[in-house]
Design a protein around this motif. Structure first.
Motif, PDB file in Angstrom:
ATOM      1  N   HIS A 125       0.821  -1.219   0.000  1.00  0.00           N
ATOM      2  CA  HIS A 125       0.000   0.000   0.000  1.00  0.00           C
ATOM      3  C   HIS A 125       0.853   1.267   0.000  1.00  0.00           C
ATOM      4  N   ALA A 126       2.160   1.117  -0.084  1.00  0.00           N
ATOM      5  CA  ALA A 126       3.047   2.279  -0.042  1.00  0.00           C
ATOM      6  C   ALA A 126       2.954   3.075  -1.337  1.00  0.00           C
ATOM      7  N   GLY A 127       2.961   4.388  -1.190  1.00  0.00           N
ATOM      8  CA  GLY A 127       2.954   5.258  -2.361  1.00  0.00           C
ATOM      9  C   GLY A 127       4.352   5.753  -2.670  1.00  0.00           C
ATOM     10  N   ASP A 128       4.426   6.840  -3.404  1.00  0.00           N
ATOM     11  CA  ASP A 128       5.719   7.417  -3.730  1.00  0.00           C
ATOM     12  C   ASP A 128       6.390   7.940  -2.461  1.00  0.00           C
ATOM     13  N   ALA A 129       7.701   7.824  -2.431  1.00  0.00           N
ATOM     14  CA  ALA A 129       8.441   8.289  -1.262  1.00  0.00           C
ATOM     15  C   ALA A 129       9.859   8.664  -1.676  1.00  0.00           C
ATOM     16  N   ASP A 130      10.489   9.470  -0.846  1.00  0.00           N
ATOM     17  CA  ASP A 130      11.886   9.851  -1.037  1.00  0.00           C
ATOM     18  C   ASP A 130      12.642   9.375   0.197  1.00  0.00           C
ATOM     19  N   TRP A 131      13.702   8.611  -0.003  1.00  0.00           N
ATOM     20  CA  TRP A 131      14.426   8.038   1.132  1.00  0.00           C
ATOM     21  C   TRP A 131      14.948   9.118   2.085  1.00  0.00           C
ATOM     22  N   ARG A 132      15.161  10.333   1.575  1.00  0.00           N
ATOM     23  CA  ARG A 132      15.658  11.402   2.447  1.00  0.00           C
ATOM     24  C   ARG A 132      14.680  11.719   3.570  1.00  0.00           C
ATOM     25  N   ASP A 133      13.397  11.423   3.331  1.00  0.00           N
ATOM     26  CA  ASP A 133      12.408  11.614   4.381  1.00  0.00           C
ATOM     27  C   ASP A 133      12.547  10.566   5.478  1.00  0.00           C
ATOM     28  N   PHE A 134      13.232   9.475   5.176  1.00  0.00           N
ATOM     29  CA  PHE A 134      13.436   8.412   6.162  1.00  0.00           C
ATOM     30  C   PHE A 134      14.695   8.644   6.995  1.00  0.00           C
ATOM     31  N   GLN A 135      15.589   9.489   6.524  1.00  0.00           N
ATOM     32  CA  GLN A 135      16.817   9.749   7.267  1.00  0.00           C
ATOM     33  C   GLN A 135      16.551  10.774   8.358  1.00  0.00           C
ATOM     34  N   SER A 136      17.083  10.526   9.550  1.00  0.00           N
ATOM     35  CA  SER A 136      16.818  11.405  10.681  1.00  0.00           C
ATOM     36  C   SER A 136      17.355  12.810  10.422  1.00  0.00           C
ATOM     37  N   GLU A 137      16.677  13.781  11.003  1.00  0.00           N
ATOM     38  CA  GLU A 137      17.123  15.162  10.875  1.00  0.00           C
ATOM     39  C   GLU A 137      18.494  15.352  11.517  1.00  0.00           C
ATOM     40  N   GLU A 138      18.747  14.588  12.602  1.00  0.00           N
ATOM     41  CA  GLU A 138      20.031  14.714  13.291  1.00  0.00           C
ATOM     42  C   GLU A 138      21.189  14.309  12.384  1.00  0.00           C
ATOM     43  N   LEU A 139      21.023  13.200  11.653  1.00  0.00           N
ATOM     44  CA  LEU A 139      22.093  12.760  10.757  1.00  0.00           C
ATOM     45  C   LEU A 139      22.230  13.695   9.563  1.00  0.00           C
TER      46      LEU A 139
END
Length: 267
Positions: free
Chosen positions: A239-253
């Motif tokens: 059920h996953a739609g479009d995504a950008d892996w950068r949204d999965f990377q923590s803001e701290e990193l």
């Protein structure tokens, strides 16, 4: 040094090993509430660990009676490990009573010398296990039925190792190669081969960063691994739609990498 500073120094050192620490925490046990000098929490191989610490800045060795009291607190709160710090040593009875238990008697200096590497090695081993499992999970995608495999690869949103090819099935190497490199970094660190190399997910022109201490290595590996786990979860979610892996990377990193790139002399 006063006692409060002694507590803070112990907590700071355990934090540098990757523990989440608190000073003067009240914990309810099975039989009573206890004021703990320092608590240290972490997760090893997905299992939560609680260490409790008592700091004795006394002018005399700690007696057996104090050790037995502390051992009872460790048992009552269900701690995985208890550490009793003393800069004046321990009476022989206390040493005998601590044998074959989960209570460690030590001075701060001796703990720094003798136990920090053990703690770091255990944490590195747990991270390596997670990295290996995720690599195996990515490789397992190739054994899915063809329609499911093709759908999973279409949902791949991670960085591409070979962007010019434009194939998701090949692009997965962009993540799995990072996983392999992080495993190598942990192995190099365990054997004292510092500095170790770290490649971020969005590495540019074969850039790599030198990491020189355990806490820095744990930070970048844990945050990058979490992003890779989310990329995989997105691939197998029908059920996953479009995504950008950068949204999965923590803001701290992301912020750390930005600072490093703006100051190349930072390691």
């Amino acid at each position: 040094m006063d006692w409060k500073q002694y507590q803070r120094d112990v907590a700071t050192f355990l934090s540098s090993l990757g523990f989440d620490t608190k000073v003067d925490e009240n914990i309810r046990g099975a039989r009573a509430e206890h004021d703990i000098d320092v608590t240290a929490r972490t997760s090893i191989a997905g299992v939560k660990q609680l260490w409790i610490v008592e700091c004795k800045l006394w002018k005399r060795p700690v007696p057996k009676e104090r050790l037995l009291t502390f051992r009872g607190i460790v048992e009552d709160v269900g701690a995985d490990r208890g550490i009793l710090f003393s800069e004046s040593g321990f009476q022989s009875g206390a040493k005998t009573a601590a044998q074959k238990t989960n209570v460690t008697l030590t001075s701060f200096l001796d703990f720094e010398r003798n136990h920090s590497s053990d703690v770091a090695a255990a944490r590195a081993k747990a991270l390596d296990s997670r990295l290996a499992s995720l690599m195996q999970a990515f490789n397992g995608l190739w054994y899915l039925p063809q329609p499911d495999r093709e759908a999973a690869f279409k949902r791949y949103c991670g960085p591409s190792a070979f962007p010019e090819l434009g194939r998701q099935s090949v692009a997965v190497v962009g993540v799995t190669s990072r996983l392999s490199q992080m495993r190598q970094a942990l192995e190099d660190a365990r054997f004292g081969r510092w500095p170790v190399a770290f490649w971020p997910l969005d590495h540019q022109d074969h850039e790599l960063f030198d990491v020189r201490v355990w806490d820095g290595l744990f930070f970048v590996v844990e945050h990058t691994l979490e992003a890779c786990e989310l990329i995989f979860a997105h691939m197998i979610d029908p059920h996953a739609g479009d995504a950008d892996w950068r949204d999965f990377q923590s803001e701290e990193l992301t912020e750390l990498l930005r600072k490093i790139r703006s100051n190349p002399n930072t390691s």
